[in-house]
Each structure stands twice: as structure tokens, then as C-alpha cells.
Design an enzyme around this catalytic site. Structure first.
Site, PDB file in Angstrom:
ATOM      1  N   ASP A  43       3.482   7.196  -7.908  1.00  0.00           N
ATOM      2  CA  ASP A  43       4.759   6.945  -7.006  1.00  0.00           C
ATOM      3  C   ASP A  43       6.212   7.490  -7.820  1.00  0.00           C
ATOM      4  O   ASP A  43       7.212   7.392  -7.266  1.00  0.00           O
ATOM      5  CB  ASP A  43       4.718   5.651  -6.091  1.00  0.00           C
ATOM      6  CG  ASP A  43       3.725   5.399  -4.974  1.00  0.00           C
ATOM      7  OD1 ASP A  43       3.617   6.708  -4.589  1.00  0.00           O
ATOM      8  OD2 ASP A  43       3.356   4.411  -5.108  1.00  0.00           O
ATOM      9  N   HIS A  63       0.828  -1.361  -0.056  1.00  0.00           N
ATOM     10  CA  HIS A  63       0.080   0.207  -0.062  1.00  0.00           C
ATOM     11  C   HIS A  63       0.883   1.231   0.102  1.00  0.00           C
ATOM     12  O   HIS A  63       1.808   1.330  -0.874  1.00  0.00           O
ATOM     13  CB  HIS A  63      -0.892  -0.018   1.239  1.00  0.00           C
ATOM     14  CG  HIS A  63      -2.171   0.683   1.323  1.00  0.00           C
ATOM     15  ND1 HIS A  63      -2.583   1.586   0.116  1.00  0.00           N
ATOM     16  CD2 HIS A  63      -2.680   1.380   2.306  1.00  0.00           C
ATOM     17  CE1 HIS A  63      -3.688   2.239   0.503  1.00  0.00           C
ATOM     18  NE2 HIS A  63      -3.686   2.273   1.871  1.00  0.00           N
ATOM     19  N   HIS A  72      -1.268   0.092 -12.399  1.00  0.00           N
ATOM     20  CA  HIS A  72      -2.405   0.728 -11.465  1.00  0.00           C
ATOM     21  C   HIS A  72      -3.623  -0.385 -11.472  1.00  0.00           C
ATOM     22  O   HIS A  72      -3.808  -0.863 -12.458  1.00  0.00           O
ATOM     23  CB  HIS A  72      -2.900   1.860 -11.928  1.00  0.00           C
ATOM     24  CG  HIS A  72      -3.554   2.655 -10.774  1.00  0.00           C
ATOM     25  ND1 HIS A  72      -4.931   2.625 -10.459  1.00  0.00           N
ATOM     26  CD2 HIS A  72      -2.909   3.601  -9.920  1.00  0.00           C
ATOM     27  CE1 HIS A  72      -5.151   3.434  -9.434  1.00  0.00           C
ATOM     28  NE2 HIS A  72      -4.089   3.986  -8.851  1.00  0.00           N
TER      29      HIS A  72
HETATM   30  N1  CMX Z   1       5.795  -4.561 -12.928  1.00  0.00           N
HETATM   31  C1  CMX Z   1       5.776  -5.571 -13.096  1.00  0.00           C
HETATM   32  N2  CMX Z   1       4.449  -6.380 -13.185  1.00  0.00           N
HETATM   33  C2  CMX Z   1       3.477  -5.783 -13.212  1.00  0.00           C
HETATM   34  C3  CMX Z   1       3.836  -4.374 -13.109  1.00  0.00           C
HETATM   35  C4  CMX Z   1       4.787  -3.640 -12.908  1.00  0.00           C
HETATM   36  N3  CMX Z   1       4.636  -2.282 -13.035  1.00  0.00           N
HETATM   37  N4  CMX Z   1       2.204  -4.094 -13.385  1.00  0.00           N
HETATM   38  C5  CMX Z   1       1.432  -4.923 -13.252  1.00  0.00           C
HETATM   39  N5  CMX Z   1       2.312  -6.239 -13.360  1.00  0.00           N
HETATM   40  C6  CMX Z   1       1.611  -7.561 -13.323  1.00  0.00           C
HETATM   41  C7  CMX Z   1       0.950  -7.915 -12.176  1.00  0.00           C
HETATM   42  O1  CMX Z   1       1.789  -8.400 -11.004  1.00  0.00           O
HETATM   43  C8  CMX Z   1       0.145  -9.048 -12.690  1.00  0.00           C
HETATM   44  O2  CMX Z   1       0.832 -10.143 -12.596  1.00  0.00           O
HETATM   45  P1  CMX Z   1       0.111 -11.557 -12.149  1.00  0.00           P
HETATM   46  O3  CMX Z   1      -0.808 -11.755 -12.931  1.00  0.00           O
HETATM   47  O4  CMX Z   1       1.130 -12.567 -12.306  1.00  0.00           O
HETATM   48  O5  CMX Z   1      -0.460 -11.398 -10.855  1.00  0.00           O
HETATM   49  C9  CMX Z   1      -0.286  -8.659 -13.845  1.00  0.00           C
HETATM   50  O6  CMX Z   1       0.810  -7.659 -14.628  1.00  0.00           O
HETATM   51  C10 CMX Z   1      -1.623  -7.954 -14.026  1.00  0.00           C
HETATM   52  O7  CMX Z   1      -1.584  -6.805 -13.278  1.00  0.00           O
HETATM   53  P2  CMX Z   1      -2.565  -5.615 -13.284  1.00  0.00           P
HETATM   54  O8  CMX Z   1      -4.143  -6.243 -13.597  1.00  0.00           O
HETATM   55  O9  CMX Z   1      -2.120  -4.598 -14.499  1.00  0.00           O
HETATM   56  O10 CMX Z   1      -2.547  -4.740 -12.159  1.00  0.00           O
HETATM   57  P3  CMX Z   1      -2.739  -5.046 -10.741  1.00  0.00           P
HETATM   58  O11 CMX Z   1      -4.071  -4.315 -10.154  1.00  0.00           O
HETATM   59  O12 CMX Z   1      -2.753  -6.536 -10.253  1.00  0.00           O
HETATM   60  O13 CMX Z   1      -1.628  -4.224  -9.919  1.00  0.00           O
HETATM   61  C11 CMX Z   1       0.032  -2.593  -9.297  1.00  0.00           C
HETATM   62  C12 CMX Z   1      -1.264  -2.889  -9.844  1.00  0.00           C
HETATM   63  C13 CMX Z   1       0.081  -0.956  -8.884  1.00  0.00           C
HETATM   64  C14 CMX Z   1       0.148  -3.390  -7.662  1.00  0.00           C
HETATM   65  C15 CMX Z   1       1.055  -3.165 -10.271  1.00  0.00           C
HETATM   66  O14 CMX Z   1       0.854  -2.496 -11.479  1.00  0.00           O
HETATM   67  C16 CMX Z   1       2.456  -3.157  -9.494  1.00  0.00           C
HETATM   68  O15 CMX Z   1       2.900  -4.006  -8.854  1.00  0.00           O
HETATM   69  N6  CMX Z   1       3.109  -2.023  -9.909  1.00  0.00           N
HETATM   70  C17 CMX Z   1       4.530  -1.786  -9.468  1.00  0.00           C
HETATM   71  C18 CMX Z   1       4.514  -1.277  -8.127  1.00  0.00           C
HETATM   72  C19 CMX Z   1       4.076   0.100  -7.824  1.00  0.00           C
HETATM   73  O16 CMX Z   1       4.449   0.977  -8.469  1.00  0.00           O
HETATM   74  N7  CMX Z   1       2.992   0.324  -6.960  1.00  0.00           N
HETATM   75  C20 CMX Z   1       2.752   1.723  -6.502  1.00  0.00           C
HETATM   76  C21 CMX Z   1       0.970   1.627  -6.967  1.00  0.00           C
HETATM   77  C22 CMX Z   1       0.712   3.127  -6.750  1.00  0.00           C
HETATM   78  C23 CMX Z   1      -0.812   3.484  -6.901  1.00  0.00           C
HETATM   79  O17 CMX Z   1      -1.539   2.502  -6.434  1.00  0.00           O
HETATM   80  O18 CMX Z   1      -1.369   4.523  -7.087  1.00  0.00           O
END
Ligand code: CMX
Length: 388
Positions: free
Chosen positions: A323, A227, A268
């Protein structure tokens, strides 16, 4: 089945998903759309980014922006509530210096509550908002071993100025620090009703715990690496890259993906475009620190990472999130230790979570307030057929 009926139907596939997508309430302060991101009381965030934080706090509580007189009166009201009992410093002096700053923040909020709780939802929320800048400054100073000779608190100064004055750091550009922090606070104040920390704060308040206990709980929720602490992880990620050369950055990003590590600052859960809060901060960086090493890295990342991430069709949004840029900007103005970054996020969220708590406790259900939270859990072996 119509779209609306589908939205309100709870299915077995919703169980054990952390209530993901299950509608549970209404939010009066903000909502998030896939393209324009968060809106505060109907205003897209990009339109609000340059307002003073106090005006946005006013907006979240009053659901309209203040005129000049209302803005001045609100600032005076905050000043009248701003006094922080000096004894909070004594409590901070007893905390382990290597405790995470988010744990200090939670203790700080709780301690303010133990020193003065009125029991009135709005009064307590406003008092906490007014006391946060000084408490944040004391937290930074005492945790860093600079607990002596702390300047007097000028409660009539702006929220951000009070914090910066309490920090009283040498060799920093105060105006620059204040500008970056003011924008940061506005961008992070609220993000809909269902994010973990907001939901947690409202859930605790639904059992009529105090505002302070509710917000301290919300800060604990925010501290998790999935988070709010992504905020800290993102600058740590940028510092690991260490180069703004496009080919090297691309090789780094590909290496992270191969190692099954996240590319921080991208993707996101709801947005399907670049987060406008990232766009605002990139513009601010181009104006204030275009030659900063970390800013140059994130500028390259913004070019490279979406292209690489787009190669994976599973990733719903390959674009920059909030972020990506905040850490580089905070680092540039003098906050070199990323472990503190989530405390700024928490400080900002006190306004949004506080406003949502006040709405749930004093406005919803014609003023009766939302009842105590009690979602249903099935025993694992229970027959689920009736909700199929
Ligand atoms: N890097 C690597 N893998 C990623 C990714 C990234 N930036 N964004 C998505 N993915 C992966 C997910 O882990 C997921 O993999 P699995 O199917 O193996 O579980 C797949 O792609 C599909 O994900 P999604 O539906 O596009 O996105 P989610 O809702 O599951 O996740 C988030 C969203 C933010 C957790 C993810 O994009 C991520 O981990 N980003 C990097 C961390 C980050 O920057 N976090 C800050 C978030 C800020 C905010 O919430 O405002």
C-alpha cells in the site's frame, strides 16, 4: 511433536483468533511466501507485473499463462460478455453521493447479478469480470455528478482502456493512467486463500448463493479499514506528512509511533521482506513520476521508516508493504480522491476471488465442491479439555 502434526493440531489458543493460522483448505490460484510475497499459480508476482491484466485473469482460471492465440481468444471472449445494461446507471443515480465508493461497488455487483445471473459458476464469474470495467467507470462518473454524456462502451478495448474511456477525463495522460492501472490490477488480483475478503466470498458461495452475491459480500469485507481500506488510509497518511525532507519525515514517523498510530505502508502479517508489489511500484514511479511530490515523500519514507520501526523488536517486518506506493501513483495519474482507491483493489480481486470460487465450487472434492462452511464454535462455558 513433528512440524506437520503441530500445523494440523487445533489448540485452545487458536480459539477467538479469527482462525489465524488454522489450516482450512487448499488454494489453486496463489500462495504467499515470507520473502517473495504472492505467487500466482507458482509464478512470483514480480515476474508477472508487466503482463496485460487479461493474461493474468487467464492464468488464475487456467493455471497456465496463455500463448498469443489463447490470449487473443480470451480477450475476444471477454468482449462478447462485456455489455452492461444501461439501466445500471439508473440504480447508481439513486444512491447517496456521500456513500462510500466501496458501498457503491457492492451495490453495483449485486445489481449486475439481479439483471443477469445464469447460475453457472464460471459463466457468471466471467460475465462479471467482463462487465467490471464499464460498471467501475459508471460508478465514478455518476457518484461524482458526471452522469450525462457518457461515451459509448467499446467492449473490444482492454479492461483498463474501457474504464479510462468511460471516465473520459480531461487533462489526463491516458497512456500513463492505463499503464499505472494495468500494473495495479495485476499486483492486486489474488493473495492466497485465507485473506478476509476471499474467505468471505468463498464462504458465501459455499451456501450456493450466486457469484454476484458472493463477490458483493467479498467487497463488503474488503471495505474494512483493517483490510482493503488500508489502501486509502495510506495515501491519506502520505498527504498528512507533506514533506520529503528526511529529518522531518523521521520526526513525523516517531510522532505517529508515540501517539500509538500505525505507520501506514509498512509491516505485514506474513511477509518478512519488502513486498515485491511495493518494489515493482517504486520502480514504476521512478520511471514515470520521479518528481511527483507524493512520490518523493514515499521515497524518503522507504529510507526512514524501516530504520525507525526496526528499533521496536516486536515489529516482525519493518519494510514497505503493497500500500505504500499505489496511492501516490494513482494520485499522480489523476485520481485525487483516496476514498476511491479500494474500489480498484476490489475490481482486481474479482478475478482472484472469482477464480477461487470457481475452483471451490467445481473442482475441489473431484468436482463435488467444498461443502457449506461450518467451523465449530464452543459455548464459552463448555469444557475444552478434549482439544488441549
Ligand atoms: N506501525 C506501527 N506499529 C506496527 C507496524 C507499523 N507499520 N507494524 C507492526 N506494528 C506493531 C503491531 O501493531 C503490533 O503491535 P501490538 O503488539 O501492540 O499489537 C506489533 O507491531 C507486532 O506486529 P506484527 O506481528 O509485526 O504485525 P501484525 O501481523 O500484527 O500486523 C499489519 C501487520 C500490516 C497490520 C501492521 O504491520 C500494520 O498495522 N501496518 C500499518 C498499516 C498498513 O500499512 N496496512 C496495510 C497492510 C498491507 C497488506 O496487508 O498487504
Amino acid at each position: 511433536m513433528g512440524d506437520e502434526e503441530d500445523l494440523f493440531t487445533v489448540r485452545t489458543s487458536h480459539l477467538n483468533t479469527g482462525l489465524r493460522g488454522v489450516p482450512v483448505g487448499t488454494c489453486r490460484t496463489s500462495f504467499v511466501t515470507p520473502t517473495e510475497g504472492v505467487h500466482y499459480c507458482g509464478y512470483p508476482i514480480a515476474e508477472l507485473a508487466h503482463y496485460p491484466p487479461e493474461d493474468i485473469v487467464y492464468l488464475l482460471f487456467n493455471k497456465e499463462l496463455p500463448n498469443d492465440a489463447q490470449s487473443a481468444a480470451f480477450k475476444a471472449d471477454l468482449a462478447s460478455r462485456g455489455h452492461v445494461p444501461p439501466s445500471i446507471a439508473a440504480v447508481f443515480h439513486t444512491l447517496p453521493k456521500d456513500g462510500h465508493p466501496m458501498d457503491w461497488l457492492s451495490v453495483g455487483v449485486h445489481t449486475l447479478g439481479m439483471m443477469d445471473t445464469t447460475g453457472d459458476w464460471k459463466e457468471d464469474t466471467m460475465n462479471l469480470i467482463a462487465r467490471m470495467p464499464r460498471m467501475m467507470g459508471l460508478l465514478f462518473r455518476i457518484r461524482e455528478g458526471r452522469g450525462d454524456d457518457i461515451p459509448e462502451d467499446d467492449v473490444s478495448a482492454s479492461m483498463v482502456k474501457r474504464f479510462v474511456q468511460t471516465l473520459d477525463l480531461d487533462d489526463i495522460d491516458h497512456d500513463l493512467m492505463e499503464r499505472i492501472l494495468a500494473t495495479y490490477l495485476v499486483l492486486h488480483m489474488d493473495h492466497g486463500g485465507g485473506n478476509l475478503s476471499t474467505f468471505t466470498g468463498k464462504a458465501i458461495a459455499s451456501g450456493h448463493a450466486t457469484v454476484y452475491a458472493s463477490i458483493a459480500g467479498a467487497m463488503n469485507a474488503l471495505s474494512g479499514p483493517l483490510h482493503g481500506r488500508a489502501n486509502q488510509s495510506c495515501l491519506e497518511f502520505v498527504l498528512r506528512i507533506g514533506t520529503s525532507d528526511a529529518e522531518e519525515v523521521e520526526a513525523f514517523v516517531r510522532g505517529e509511533l508515540e501517539a500509538k498510530r500505525p505507520v501506514f505502508g509498512f509491516g505485514h502479517a506474513v511477509l518478512r521482506a519488502e513486498d515485491p508489489r511495493a518494489t515493482v511500484q517504486f520502480a514504476l514511479g521512478e520511471e514515470l513520476c520521479p518528481d511527483d511530490d507524493n512520490f518523493k515523500i514515499i521515497r524518503t519514507l522507504r529510507e526512514v521508516a524501516p530504520r525507525v520501526l526496526s528499533e521496536n523488536p516486536k515489529i516482525s517486518n519493518p519494510n514497505a508493504n503493497v500500500d505504500i506506493a499505489s496511492g501516490a501513483l494513482l494520485h499522480h495519474v489523476g485520481f485525487k480522491d483516496p476514498t476511491y482507491y479500494t474500489t480498484f483493489f476490489g475490481w482486481a480481486r474479482v478475478a482472484g476471488i472469482g477464480a477461487q470460487i470457481v475452483d471451490e465450487r467445481t473442482v475441489m472434492r473431484s468436482g463435488k465442491g467444498t461443502p457449506i462452511y461450518r467451523p465449530k464454535y464452543f459455548a464459552e462455558q463448555q469444557n475444552l479439555r478434549h482439544i488441549e
